[in-house]
Design an enzyme around this catalytic site. Structure first.
Site, PDB file in Angstrom:
ATOM      1  N   THR A  87      -3.245  -6.624  20.515  1.00  0.00           N
ATOM      2  CA  THR A  87      -3.156  -7.770  21.813  1.00  0.00           C
ATOM      3  C   THR A  87      -3.308  -8.658  21.002  1.00  0.00           C
ATOM      4  O   THR A  87      -3.372 -10.045  20.655  1.00  0.00           O
ATOM      5  CB  THR A  87      -4.038  -7.496  23.184  1.00  0.00           C
ATOM      6  OG1 THR A  87      -3.602  -6.213  23.984  1.00  0.00           O
ATOM      7  CG2 THR A  87      -3.623  -8.802  23.733  1.00  0.00           C
TER       8      THR A  87
ATOM      9  N   HIS B 136      -1.937  -6.248  30.694  1.00  0.00           N
ATOM     10  CA  HIS B 136      -1.694  -5.165  29.956  1.00  0.00           C
ATOM     11  C   HIS B 136      -0.508  -3.996  31.327  1.00  0.00           C
ATOM     12  O   HIS B 136      -0.519  -3.382  31.440  1.00  0.00           O
ATOM     13  CB  HIS B 136      -3.468  -5.278  30.373  1.00  0.00           C
ATOM     14  CG  HIS B 136      -4.253  -4.806  29.082  1.00  0.00           C
ATOM     15  ND1 HIS B 136      -4.115  -5.371  27.779  1.00  0.00           N
ATOM     16  CD2 HIS B 136      -5.219  -5.197  28.695  1.00  0.00           C
ATOM     17  CE1 HIS B 136      -4.160  -4.621  26.900  1.00  0.00           C
ATOM     18  NE2 HIS B 136      -5.764  -5.572  27.837  1.00  0.00           N
TER      19      HIS B 136
ATOM     20  N   ARG C 130       1.172   0.593  19.373  1.00  0.00           N
ATOM     21  CA  ARG C 130       0.345   1.168  18.198  1.00  0.00           C
ATOM     22  C   ARG C 130       0.381   2.527  18.137  1.00  0.00           C
ATOM     23  O   ARG C 130       0.726   3.266  19.634  1.00  0.00           O
ATOM     24  CB  ARG C 130      -1.177   0.952  18.743  1.00  0.00           C
ATOM     25  CG  ARG C 130      -1.519   1.290  16.740  1.00  0.00           C
ATOM     26  CD  ARG C 130      -3.193   0.912  17.168  1.00  0.00           C
ATOM     27  NE  ARG C 130      -3.486   0.476  15.695  1.00  0.00           N
ATOM     28  CZ  ARG C 130      -5.001  -0.198  15.597  1.00  0.00           C
ATOM     29  NH1 ARG C 130      -5.227  -0.400  16.621  1.00  0.00           N
ATOM     30  NH2 ARG C 130      -6.101   0.305  14.619  1.00  0.00           N
TER      31      ARG C 130
HETATM   32  P1  PAP Z   1      -7.519  -5.218  23.505  1.00  0.00           P
HETATM   33  O1  PAP Z   1      -6.525  -4.623  24.653  1.00  0.00           O
HETATM   34  O2  PAP Z   1      -9.278  -5.235  24.234  1.00  0.00           O
HETATM   35  O3  PAP Z   1      -7.155  -6.576  23.757  1.00  0.00           O
HETATM   36  P2  PAP Z   1      -6.614  -5.510  20.602  1.00  0.00           P
HETATM   37  O4  PAP Z   1      -6.616  -6.838  20.782  1.00  0.00           O
HETATM   38  O5  PAP Z   1      -5.568  -4.880  21.840  1.00  0.00           O
HETATM   39  O6  PAP Z   1      -8.172  -4.994  22.264  1.00  0.00           O
HETATM   40  O7  PAP Z   1      -6.574  -3.960  20.021  1.00  0.00           O
HETATM   41  C1  PAP Z   1      -7.808  -4.058  19.114  1.00  0.00           C
HETATM   42  C2  PAP Z   1      -8.143  -3.879  17.862  1.00  0.00           C
HETATM   43  O8  PAP Z   1      -7.069  -4.917  16.964  1.00  0.00           O
HETATM   44  C3  PAP Z   1      -8.707  -3.275  17.070  1.00  0.00           C
HETATM   45  O9  PAP Z   1      -8.348  -1.952  15.853  1.00  0.00           O
HETATM   46  P3  PAP Z   1      -9.321  -0.807  15.528  1.00  0.00           P
HETATM   47  O10 PAP Z   1     -10.331  -0.470  16.604  1.00  0.00           O
HETATM   48  O11 PAP Z   1      -8.321   0.062  15.065  1.00  0.00           O
HETATM   49  O12 PAP Z   1      -9.931  -1.669  14.276  1.00  0.00           O
HETATM   50  C4  PAP Z   1      -9.367  -4.422  16.013  1.00  0.00           C
HETATM   51  O13 PAP Z   1      -9.806  -4.161  14.858  1.00  0.00           O
HETATM   52  C5  PAP Z   1      -7.747  -4.836  16.354  1.00  0.00           C
HETATM   53  N1  PAP Z   1      -7.805  -6.221  15.381  1.00  0.00           N
HETATM   54  C6  PAP Z   1      -8.121  -7.339  15.837  1.00  0.00           C
HETATM   55  N2  PAP Z   1      -7.634  -8.275  15.783  1.00  0.00           N
HETATM   56  C7  PAP Z   1      -7.459  -7.894  14.160  1.00  0.00           C
HETATM   57  C8  PAP Z   1      -6.111  -9.161  14.053  1.00  0.00           C
HETATM   58  N3  PAP Z   1      -6.105 -10.434  13.926  1.00  0.00           N
HETATM   59  N4  PAP Z   1      -5.612  -8.581  12.861  1.00  0.00           N
HETATM   60  C9  PAP Z   1      -5.688  -6.823  13.079  1.00  0.00           C
HETATM   61  N5  PAP Z   1      -5.971  -6.148  14.199  1.00  0.00           N
HETATM   62  C10 PAP Z   1      -7.101  -7.179  14.403  1.00  0.00           C
END
Ligand code: PAP
Length: 286
Positions: free
Chosen positions: A56, A117, A135
């Site tokens: 997201t 969401h 994902r």
């Molecule tokens: P949310 O549902 O709380 O908004 P969301 O952003 O959907 O979270 O997902 C977080 C995941 O996106 C994290 O993955 P991980 O736990 O496997 O590391 C986070 O690291 C990843 N993420 C956040 N920002 C980015 C980005 N700019 N590019 C790629 N992946 C990202």
């Protein structure tokens, strides 16, 4: 395995309530209910949608960058926006911020770019453009586990996997959430764009171009795409002052296949049995 709403509900914290077959955080029920009643999409409104932990934040940063293109000789600086604000502040999440008790603000009027969401059956019927990001469930559950450990309370991985498999987690069940948007994107491709985190990671330029085209936003060559990707990259967002200070839980590894470092064969099998087969039947993720 049972059907207790569990991940955020140990010790009865943050209970969940079932609506239209999906578990919603109970404290969000009012704002979730008022979304379909009060949101009347304009032609160029865009709603980003996602289960939790599927990319997201990245999608928000990219979409904001695309839709806030500076006109020539405009002094507006999109880079500064992304650098000094968490993407969640740039793109309000409807159920968290609609008529928020703290701000008492109706977010629908001023912004053409929203996020939710909420599952498809709880969305307004009006035909705003929807970009959905999904994902692989195995990476999603690991990301979710880390996030809840950091933001709510530590819980054993076994428990997180059990909750994920039962579907009783915020905005779950995951397979139903993904499946409904996937099928809608096939029925109405001009209205719903289905994006996979893994595709964005594998070919980010193509990913940005696809989103830009769907949003009807002309891109000025690969230079602009590269600039957007650099601006919205995990490393850069993670390192920015605003995110490092207060939002670090949103930025972790961002790796495809990170689940291999955590899930036992038994856990993986359980995820496949309860979530994977439903997605596999649609040709997704397995
Ligand atoms: P949310 O549902 O709380 O908004 P969301 O952003 O959907 O979270 O997902 C977080 C995941 O996106 C994290 O993955 P991980 O736990 O496997 O590391 C986070 O690291 C990843 N993420 C956040 N920002 C980015 C980005 N700019 N590019 C790629 N992946 C990202």
């Amino acid at each position: 395995m049972n059907n207790d709403p569990c991940i955020t509900n140990q010790k009865r914290k943050n209970p969940l309530t079932l609506r239209e077959g999906f578990w919603l955080p109970t404290f969000l029920l009012n704002s979730a209910a008022s979304f379909p009643q009060n949101f009347h999409a304009r032609e160029d409104d865009v709603v980003l949608t996602s289960p939790i932990k599927t990319g997201t934040t990245w999608l928000m940063a990219i979409s904001h960058s695309l839709l806030h293109k500076p006109k020539s000789n405009d002094t507006y600086n999109a880079d500064a926006d992304v650098l000094t604000n968490n993407p969640h502040s740039l793109v309000p999440t409807v159920e968290f911020e609609l008529w928020s008790p703290t701000t008492n603000v109706n977010i629908f009027d001023p912004t053409p770019l929203l996020h939710t969401h909420l599952p498809l059956p709880l969305l307004p019927a009006s035909a705003a453009k929807i970009v959905y990001i999904a994902r692989n469930p195995r990476d999603t559950v690991i990301s979710m586990w880390h996030f809840f450990n950091a933001m709510i309370q530590p819980l054993p991985l076994e428990r997180a996997v059990e909750c994920f498999c039962s579907g009783a987690h915020p905005f779950g069940p995951f397979a139903g959430h993904v499946a409904e948007y996937w099928l809608e994107s096939r029925r109405r491709p001009e209205t719903v764009l289905f994006v996979k985190y893994e595709d964005m990671k594998r070919d980010p330029k193509m990913g940005v171009l696809r989103i830009a085209e769907f949003l009807g936003r002309a891109v000025a060559g690969t230079g602009e795409v590269e600039e957007i990707l650099w601006r919205c990259s995990l490393e850069r967002l993670k390192g920015s002052e605003v995110n490092a200070a207060a939002h670090s839980a949103y930025f972790r590894e961002g790796e495809v296949g990170d689940w291999r470092n955590y899930l036992t064969a038994e856990m993986e099998e359980g995820i496949h049995r309860s979530v994977g087969v439903k997605l596999e039947a649609l040709g997704l993720f397995f």
